[in-house]
Design an enzyme around this catalytic site. Sequence first.
Site, mmCIF file in Angstrom:
data_model
loop_
_atom_site.group_PDB
_atom_site.id
_atom_site.type_symbol
_atom_site.label_atom_id
_atom_site.label_comp_id
_atom_site.label_asym_id
_atom_site.label_seq_id
_atom_site.Cartn_x
_atom_site.Cartn_y
_atom_site.Cartn_z
ATOM 1 N N CYS A 55 0.765 -1.435 0.033
ATOM 2 C CA CYS A 55 0.120 -0.170 -0.031
ATOM 3 C C CYS A 55 0.793 1.319 0.158
ATOM 4 C CB CYS A 55 -0.925 -0.062 1.288
ATOM 5 S SG CYS A 55 -2.017 -1.328 1.187
ATOM 6 N N ARG A 85 5.339 -8.350 -0.286
ATOM 7 C CA ARG A 85 5.449 -7.113 -1.332
ATOM 8 C C ARG A 85 6.248 -5.844 -0.947
ATOM 9 N NH1 ARG A 85 -0.820 -7.017 -2.868
ATOM 10 N NH2 ARG A 85 -0.844 -7.808 -0.465
HETATM 11 C C1 UDX Z 1 -1.034 0.210 5.786
HETATM 12 C C2 UDX Z 1 -1.972 1.065 6.395
HETATM 13 O O1 UDX Z 1 -1.360 1.030 7.848
HETATM 14 C C3 UDX Z 1 -3.313 0.683 6.439
HETATM 15 O O2 UDX Z 1 -4.068 1.621 7.205
HETATM 16 C C4 UDX Z 1 -3.874 0.416 4.910
HETATM 17 O O3 UDX Z 1 -5.340 0.014 5.155
HETATM 18 C C5 UDX Z 1 -2.968 -0.495 4.346
HETATM 19 O O4 UDX Z 1 -1.667 -0.097 4.299
HETATM 20 P P1 UDX Z 1 -0.093 -2.130 6.250
HETATM 21 O O5 UDX Z 1 0.694 -2.084 4.700
HETATM 22 O O6 UDX Z 1 -0.660 -3.692 6.307
HETATM 23 O O7 UDX Z 1 -1.134 -1.169 6.486
HETATM 24 O O8 UDX Z 1 0.905 -2.069 7.357
HETATM 25 P P2 UDX Z 1 1.637 -1.297 8.497
HETATM 26 O O9 UDX Z 1 1.318 -1.804 9.701
HETATM 27 O O10 UDX Z 1 0.877 0.366 8.034
HETATM 28 O O11 UDX Z 1 3.177 -1.093 7.941
HETATM 29 C C6 UDX Z 1 3.380 -0.300 6.796
HETATM 30 C C7 UDX Z 1 4.981 -0.523 6.954
HETATM 31 O O12 UDX Z 1 5.466 0.349 7.665
HETATM 32 C C8 UDX Z 1 5.678 -1.881 7.221
HETATM 33 O O13 UDX Z 1 6.646 -2.154 6.366
HETATM 34 C C9 UDX Z 1 6.117 -1.337 8.834
HETATM 35 O O14 UDX Z 1 7.463 -2.386 9.014
HETATM 36 C C10 UDX Z 1 6.480 -0.187 8.475
HETATM 37 N N1 UDX Z 1 6.577 0.508 9.836
HETATM 38 C C11 UDX Z 1 5.239 0.801 10.545
HETATM 39 C C12 UDX Z 1 7.729 1.081 10.288
HETATM 40 O O15 UDX Z 1 8.761 0.809 9.610
HETATM 41 N N2 UDX Z 1 7.750 1.939 11.333
HETATM 42 C C13 UDX Z 1 6.376 2.153 12.114
HETATM 43 O O16 UDX Z 1 6.408 2.712 13.166
HETATM 44 C C14 UDX Z 1 5.277 1.519 11.560
#
Ligand code: UDX
Length: 436
Positions: free
Chosen positions: A264, A332
């Site tokens: 996303c 992904r």
């Molecule tokens: C995201 C959005 O949070 C969600 O609302 C939307 O519907 C889809 O995309 P998701 O991609 O499942 O959800 O994962 P998320 O928990 O948001 O983390 C995304 C990425 O950010 C991950 O690679 C995670 O490792 C990274 N991340 C997250 C960080 O590096 N630091 C953080 O503090 C939080």
Amino acid sequence: MKMKNVAIIGTGYVGLTIGACLSDIGHKVFCYDTNSIKLEDIKKGNLPIYEKGLDEIVQKNILNKNLNFTNSISVALNNADICFIAVGTPSNADGTVDETAVNEAIVEIAKNITKYTVIVNKSTVPIGSAQKTEKLIKRLTKVPFDVVSNPEFLRQGSAVYDFLNPERVVIGTSSSNALKNMMELYEPLNLAKEKFLITDEKTSEMIKYASNAFLAVKISYINEIASLAEKIGANIDLVSKGMGMDDRIGSKFLKAGIGFGGSCFPKDMKAIVNIAKNNDVELKIISSALSANAIAKENFAQKILSFYNFNVRGKIFAVWGLSFKPETNDLREAPSIDIIEKLFEYGAIIKAYDPKAVQEAKKIFLDKISYSNSKEETLENASALIILTEWEEFKSPDFNLIQEKLKDKIVFDGRNIFEKEKLKSYNLDYICVGKN
Ligand code: UDX
């Protein structure tokens, strides 16, 4: 509760999850996919995705016939009150949204609806898509319908929980009839009315992009501050903690690491930057956050390589974690891909373990990586340990075993799951992100 007949077009991370959850709250759901093999696997309980709690509700609702799977779109749409478009909207090479699957779904829906149907864009689609969809379908059918934007905010790893306990339900529509149907659909969740934001289609579509891009900007922001923290000797985890105590900033999405992945954030950021460009607007902050994310991944790979003066040919590295985040099998845009590819460029050998993502990893790395059945197994003959995903089971390992097995007695922690002092007490060196 007014039971709705629901068709879901696409059985991926979003379609399968919302189809199963809607059937679990009492609606009659038909999930459609062109991939018959995938549908047969799901019916047998072999889900293509891992989501906590999903397989139970899929099996339960297949048994009670609330949840059905078909490769016939006319069967899926027969008598449907509401039809969700939940197909993939990946990025094109130039960063624009590949709408091929969405457009194919729209045409098929138009050709197969037989009564008034609410057609819901659940996939993340470019701003303005609802109007475009309405024009396209009007050209193809005389059957009455309305198009609604209802973006999904599910986080992978907690998608079932997020569906049943949403922080917000955004509905973009100008039709009172469509709105009535959508409110009846969500009624069994018994959500407080403050959880709903009813707006126009474009605003709803923009909320999705603007939310994801902002979360990603927060992550790139803390990763850039982490680079500076390392240079001046500050502790990024405590900087983040201190910042997060201000509720205007908030502590979430402020964890420094090796950058964000997932299907996303990268795609939605590129999409909104392109949508803006097409409207003569330059989104500098989001563009910079995308570049900063690539730098976060590169920085971590460089840390490992420069520790060895770039001489890693033939060295075995134990890697814990391949998925883009814990509690998912999804790779992904995972940072692990860029970091491992960079190590391969210098001849490194990778022995990896991931609780759920090995099958997906094999599709990307083929046999270039050797896969271990446990995190401990990766340590055999390894020079160093690299942490790329912060799975819970990695957080309290047998440090004596790590110290005994690693030839170079060093851990490179891309997600700051350990503390330097602790590893030092086991005679292990420790390199992480944003603190020395
Ligand atoms: C995201 C959005 O949070 C969600 O609302 C939307 O519907 C889809 O995309 P998701 O991609 O499942 O959800 O994962 P998320 O928990 O948001 O983390 C995304 C990425 O950010 C991950 O690679 C995670 O490792 C990274 N991340 C997250 C960080 O590096 N630091 C953080 O503090 C939080």
